[in-house]
Design an enzyme around this catalytic site. Sequence first.
Site, PDB file in Angstrom:
ATOM      1  N   VAL A   1       0.965  -1.233   0.040  1.00 44.43           N
ATOM      2  CA  VAL A   1      -0.045   0.077  -0.139  1.00 44.43           C
ATOM      3  C   VAL A   1       0.792   1.067  -0.146  1.00 44.43           C
ATOM      4  CG1 VAL A   1      -1.638   1.417   1.508  1.00 44.43           C
ATOM      5  CG2 VAL A   1      -2.156  -0.885   1.144  1.00 44.43           C
TER       6      VAL A   1
ATOM      7  N   THR B   1      -0.966  -4.176   9.650  1.00 46.88           N
ATOM      8  CA  THR B   1      -1.753  -4.249  10.842  1.00 46.88           C
ATOM      9  C   THR B   1      -2.487  -5.992  10.981  1.00 46.88           C
ATOM     10  OG1 THR B   1      -3.818  -3.638   9.489  1.00 46.88           O
ATOM     11  CG2 THR B   1      -2.925  -2.010  11.261  1.00 46.88           C
TER      12      THR B   1
ATOM     13  N   LYS C   1     -14.200   0.396   5.834  1.00 43.85           N
ATOM     14  CA  LYS C   1     -13.137  -0.233   4.960  1.00 43.85           C
ATOM     15  C   LYS C   1     -13.469  -1.640   5.353  1.00 43.85           C
ATOM     16  CE  LYS C   1      -9.515  -2.025   3.338  1.00 43.85           C
ATOM     17  NZ  LYS C   1      -9.181  -2.109   1.839  1.00 43.85           N
TER      18      LYS C   1
ATOM     19  N   GLY D   1      -8.343 -15.822  -0.009  1.00 45.45           N
ATOM     20  CA  GLY D   1      -7.101 -15.648   0.951  1.00 45.45           C
ATOM     21  C   GLY D   1      -6.582 -14.238   0.780  1.00 45.45           C
TER      22      GLY D   1
ATOM     23  N   CYS E   1      -5.791  -9.210   3.056  1.00 48.06           N
ATOM     24  CA  CYS E   1      -7.007  -8.406   3.463  1.00 48.06           C
ATOM     25  C   CYS E   1      -8.245  -9.051   4.152  1.00 48.06           C
ATOM     26  CB  CYS E   1      -6.974  -7.247   2.358  1.00 48.06           C
ATOM     27  SG  CYS E   1      -5.835  -6.132   2.203  1.00 48.06           S
TER      28      CYS E   1
HETATM   29  N1  LIG Z   1      -2.038  -5.081   0.474  1.00 47.18           N
HETATM   30  C1  LIG Z   1      -3.252  -4.736   0.304  1.00 47.18           C
HETATM   31  O1  LIG Z   1      -3.847  -4.971  -1.079  1.00 47.18           O
HETATM   32  C2  LIG Z   1      -4.008  -3.788   0.844  1.00 47.18           C
HETATM   33  C3  LIG Z   1      -5.212  -3.031   0.518  1.00 47.18           C
HETATM   34  C4  LIG Z   1      -5.839  -2.150   1.224  1.00 47.18           C
HETATM   35  C5  LIG Z   1      -5.261  -1.925   2.529  1.00 47.18           C
HETATM   36  N2  LIG Z   1      -4.389  -2.743   3.030  1.00 47.18           N
HETATM   37  C6  LIG Z   1      -3.968  -2.397   4.502  1.00 47.18           C
HETATM   38  O2  LIG Z   1      -2.797  -1.403   4.399  1.00 47.18           O
HETATM   39  C7  LIG Z   1      -1.858  -1.806   5.523  1.00 47.18           C
HETATM   40  C8  LIG Z   1      -0.370  -2.104   4.916  1.00 47.18           C
HETATM   41  O3  LIG Z   1      -0.488  -3.405   4.126  1.00 47.18           O
HETATM   42  P1  LIG Z   1       0.517  -3.887   3.102  1.00 47.18           P
HETATM   43  O4  LIG Z   1      -0.088  -5.067   2.411  1.00 47.18           O
HETATM   44  O5  LIG Z   1       1.088  -2.593   2.563  1.00 47.18           O
HETATM   45  O6  LIG Z   1       1.649  -4.312   4.268  1.00 47.18           O
HETATM   46  P2  LIG Z   1       3.208  -4.788   4.059  1.00 47.18           P
HETATM   47  O7  LIG Z   1       3.467  -5.669   5.046  1.00 47.18           O
HETATM   48  O8  LIG Z   1       3.354  -5.055   2.673  1.00 47.18           O
HETATM   49  O9  LIG Z   1       3.976  -3.340   4.318  1.00 47.18           O
HETATM   50  C9  LIG Z   1       4.203  -2.780   5.650  1.00 47.18           C
HETATM   51  C10 LIG Z   1       5.433  -1.912   5.509  1.00 47.18           C
HETATM   52  O10 LIG Z   1       5.385  -1.272   6.859  1.00 47.18           O
HETATM   53  C11 LIG Z   1       6.577  -1.299   7.616  1.00 47.18           C
HETATM   54  N3  LIG Z   1       6.874  -0.978   8.769  1.00 47.18           N
HETATM   55  C12 LIG Z   1       6.268  -1.571   9.872  1.00 47.18           C
HETATM   56  N4  LIG Z   1       6.619  -0.906  11.016  1.00 47.18           N
HETATM   57  C13 LIG Z   1       7.442   0.329  10.688  1.00 47.18           C
HETATM   58  C14 LIG Z   1       7.924   1.363  11.360  1.00 47.18           C
HETATM   59  N5  LIG Z   1       7.742   1.385  12.756  1.00 47.18           N
HETATM   60  N6  LIG Z   1       8.602   2.199  10.983  1.00 47.18           N
HETATM   61  C15 LIG Z   1       8.474   2.190   9.350  1.00 47.18           C
HETATM   62  N7  LIG Z   1       7.974   0.999   8.532  1.00 47.18           N
HETATM   63  C16 LIG Z   1       7.215   0.243   9.168  1.00 47.18           C
HETATM   64  C17 LIG Z   1       7.082  -2.797   7.132  1.00 47.18           C
HETATM   65  O11 LIG Z   1       8.493  -2.963   6.958  1.00 47.18           O
HETATM   66  C18 LIG Z   1       6.643  -3.047   5.839  1.00 47.18           C
HETATM   67  O12 LIG Z   1       7.316  -2.632   4.668  1.00 47.18           O
HETATM   68  C19 LIG Z   1      -2.525  -2.983   6.268  1.00 47.18           C
HETATM   69  O13 LIG Z   1      -3.142  -2.467   7.344  1.00 47.18           O
HETATM   70  C20 LIG Z   1      -3.280  -3.687   5.294  1.00 47.18           C
HETATM   71  O14 LIG Z   1      -4.624  -4.255   5.955  1.00 47.18           O
HETATM   72  C21 LIG Z   1      -3.811  -3.308   2.350  1.00 47.18           C
END
Ligand SMILES: NC(=O)c1ccc[n+]([C@@H]2O[C@H](COP(=O)([O-])OP(=O)(O)OC[C@H]3O[C@@H](n4cnc5c(N)ncnc54)[C@H](O)[C@@H]3O)[C@@H](O)[C@H]2O)c1
Length: 435
Positions: free
Chosen positions: A11, A86, A206, A259, A262
């Site tokens: 994201v 999260t 959401k 799966g 999300c």
């Molecule tokens: N992946 C999707 O398709 C999607 C779509 C909509 C919403 N979301 C939501 O968005 C959020 C992020 O999802 P994602 O798939 O991008 O996660 P991800 O695990 O791919 O990325 C999260 C990033 O945050 C970094 N991080 C964690 N703690 C940190 C800190 N203290 N300082 C700096 N960086 C830090 C991690 O190193 C990681 O690179 C989640 O809540 C998810 O539910 C995801």
Amino acid sequence: MHIAIIGTGYVGLVTGTCFAEFGVEVTCVDKDEGKITSLLEGKIPIYEPGLEELVKKNINDGRLRFTTDLKEGVKDALAVFIAVGTPPREDGSADLSHVLQVAEEISQCMDGYKVIVTKSTVPVGTGEEVRKVFSKHLPEDRFDIASNPEFLREGSAIEDFMRPDRIIIGAETEQARAILRDLYRPLYLIETPFVFTNIATAELIKYASNAFLATKITYINEMANLCEQIGGDVHVVAKAMGLDGRIGSKFLRAGPGYGGSCFPKDTLALLNISRKLGYPSKIVESVVEVNEAQKQRAYVKIKDILGGDVKGKVVALLGLAFKPNTDDFRESPAEVIVNGIREDGGTVRAFDPAAMEQARESLGEDGITYCENSYEAVTGADVMVIVTEWNQFRLLDLGKCKDLLKSPNLVDLRNVYEPDATRALGYTYTSIGRV
Ligand SMILES: NC(=O)c1ccc[n+]([C@@H]2O[C@H](COP(=O)([O-])OP(=O)(O)OC[C@H]3O[C@@H](n4cnc5c(N)ncnc54)[C@H](O)[C@@H]3O)[C@@H](O)[C@H]2O)c1
């Protein structure tokens, strides 16, 4: 305008890159040094069509920067987006430790007024928790809190970000709303609907949306299971249902259960929220339960085609990612299938166009041969299974596969082949809800 994005995962990286493409100056921050080093070298740590070119272009244009230093990243930023993970805790609730940790860190580096925007999917009430973190250190006029949940889909994330169905903005001051409206102006100009609301409502939107989509998938999976009992065809059921404008045709594809990163965690989190509120959602509870059963059912189909005994058998899995066009293996139905095969004494030959590394990290090497392509995977196998509907699995040379397989068995968990035509080639064929 200068903004910062904290968390450079699926994201955060897409959001930061697309805002840079809109002309905003963006600094993406991540604590993962390896990730930031790769990005600075122009290497993209995830598979997402079109992203690499866009990242390179915006780095070259000087609008997109990467750092591990949060203080440097948020300096001069008017808006700071929190886009860290999260993940689910044992009890299904969302683990907010990363979000609150980042909030704490940002609150220590405030060099002027900023709006702090939560993009991560977070339970209702998280905005308030974030506000408390900032209130400890700063007067109210130095910051605003906002919620801007993200709806992009992995595999089409850029298109989804650039042409979304809607933008949700939960904010409680005019200044915060104005900054976010300004930031999203390019989408406003192409008449994207904007929903302005309070923070708690935005947070619930959401979960409500994701749980509804998960429900739609689960519902058609149940209809598929009924089709198997009555000799029906779930393709036709879904098509006919989808023609009803009130229902719509999307998310009505039967399969081995949803799966990804999300739907599984968000349905569990919504269930947890509703239980805490004393109003447990019976619908979401059933969806979670039926989906788990559907993943097991998919494995049972493989077992059945092998005569009920997997011991010593070789199963070729085509596709490991939870859906096509992504390398994301989180909560993929493939995991349940692989574990079932291994527990029952069988082995796996697997191929996925993008998710091999992720799968290997999660599943290890035990009882699995990772193959270079589909034909290598099916060679010598007792059954081939379509687990993910990548385009390249839709038009396989089934004659060649039949020659390479030990036995011509095909379990089509994504309904990409026609049952009669496949059987006419000499296959024993099973699908989801098509007889
Ligand atoms: N992946 C999707 O398709 C999607 C779509 C909509 C919403 N979301 C939501 O968005 C959020 C992020 O999802 P994602 O798939 O991008 O996660 P991800 O695990 O791919 O990325 C999260 C990033 O945050 C970094 N991080 C964690 N703690 C940190 C800190 N203290 N300082 C700096 N960086 C830090 C991690 O190193 C990681 O690179 C989640 O809540 C998810 O539910 C995801």
